[in-house]
Design an enzyme around this catalytic site. Sequence first.
Site, PDB file in Angstrom:
ATOM      1  N   ASP A  10       0.854  -1.184   0.000  1.00  0.00           N
ATOM      2  CA  ASP A  10       0.000   0.000   0.000  1.00  0.00           C
ATOM      3  C   ASP A  10       0.894   1.240   0.000  1.00  0.00           C
ATOM      4  O   ASP A  10       2.106   1.153   0.261  1.00  0.00           O
ATOM      5  CB  ASP A  10      -0.881  -0.044   1.250  1.00  0.00           C
ATOM      6  CG  ASP A  10      -1.694   1.218   1.434  1.00  0.00           C
ATOM      7  OD1 ASP A  10      -2.423   1.601   0.510  1.00  0.00           O
ATOM      8  OD2 ASP A  10      -1.578   1.834   2.516  1.00  0.00           O
ATOM      9  N   ASP A  12      -0.310   5.202   0.865  1.00  0.00           N
ATOM     10  CA  ASP A  12      -0.615   6.162   1.930  1.00  0.00           C
ATOM     11  C   ASP A  12      -0.785   5.453   3.268  1.00  0.00           C
ATOM     12  O   ASP A  12      -1.579   4.525   3.391  1.00  0.00           O
ATOM     13  CB  ASP A  12      -1.904   6.931   1.605  1.00  0.00           C
ATOM     14  CG  ASP A  12      -1.782   7.744   0.328  1.00  0.00           C
ATOM     15  OD1 ASP A  12      -1.041   8.731   0.333  1.00  0.00           O
ATOM     16  OD2 ASP A  12      -2.412   7.361  -0.680  1.00  0.00           O
ATOM     17  N   ASP A 173      -1.678  -0.900   5.949  1.00  0.00           N
ATOM     18  CA  ASP A 173      -1.833  -0.215   7.242  1.00  0.00           C
ATOM     19  C   ASP A 173      -3.263  -0.205   7.743  1.00  0.00           C
ATOM     20  O   ASP A 173      -3.522   0.352   8.807  1.00  0.00           O
ATOM     21  CB  ASP A 173      -1.346   1.240   7.121  1.00  0.00           C
ATOM     22  CG  ASP A 173      -2.281   2.076   6.249  1.00  0.00           C
ATOM     23  OD1 ASP A 173      -2.535   1.681   5.087  1.00  0.00           O
ATOM     24  OD2 ASP A 173      -2.755   3.117   6.718  1.00  0.00           O
TER      25      ASP A 173
END
Length: 222
Positions: A10, A12, A173
């Site tokens: 991922d 961001d 995240d």
Amino acid sequence: MFKPELILSDLDGTLVDSVPDLAYAADQMMQQLDLPARGVDSVRLWVGNGVERLVKRTLTGEMYGEPPSDLLAKAFPLFMDCYGDTNGQRSQLYPGVREGLVWLHEHYRNLGCITNKSKRFTRPLLEQLGIADYFGIIVAGDSLPAKKPDPLPLTHCMDFFSKKPEQTLMIGDSTNDVQAARNAGCPIICVDYGYNHGEDIRLSGADAVISHFAELQRLLPL
């Protein structure tokens, strides 16, 4: 932890703290609409599901609020222009990310970046921060007909590298990333410093949770 043949990350909240840019653009949009600014703390809780959802949350101040369609139609292009102007100016790599990517690229080679961010902003951000070349494929939120948590971005990368789910590792995240990995049938490691709408990522069911990106060197075998 097994030795994956493909690692997908991922963007961001995992590699990059982009909230300062996103919050600046959101507040600029609100200012142009004569609406109150939301600030960094609010935007930090709202990112992770694509630009349109972030704009809706900024307009309504709610996670799942739906603004009037005419207001959204006016606000969305304002945000896109504001974010295009500021993208990368305030964003920073998280500690250990550059070191971790160098190590992953050296020992694993097949790396991909999967994000729900628009492709208009994705590669420019990666290039500005000097990490675009580590990835053999970059899939943005509007690159394909579906985005995370749909498995399509992950399976697309697997097809690109001719790898199977059991050969693939996702790094993210958020619960969104965990759901995408599970839907694609591959394991996932999560970082605990990113964006998960204020919820503890340890409750998401990830296979492992780390606090520093370079910890991957401890978890992954050579």
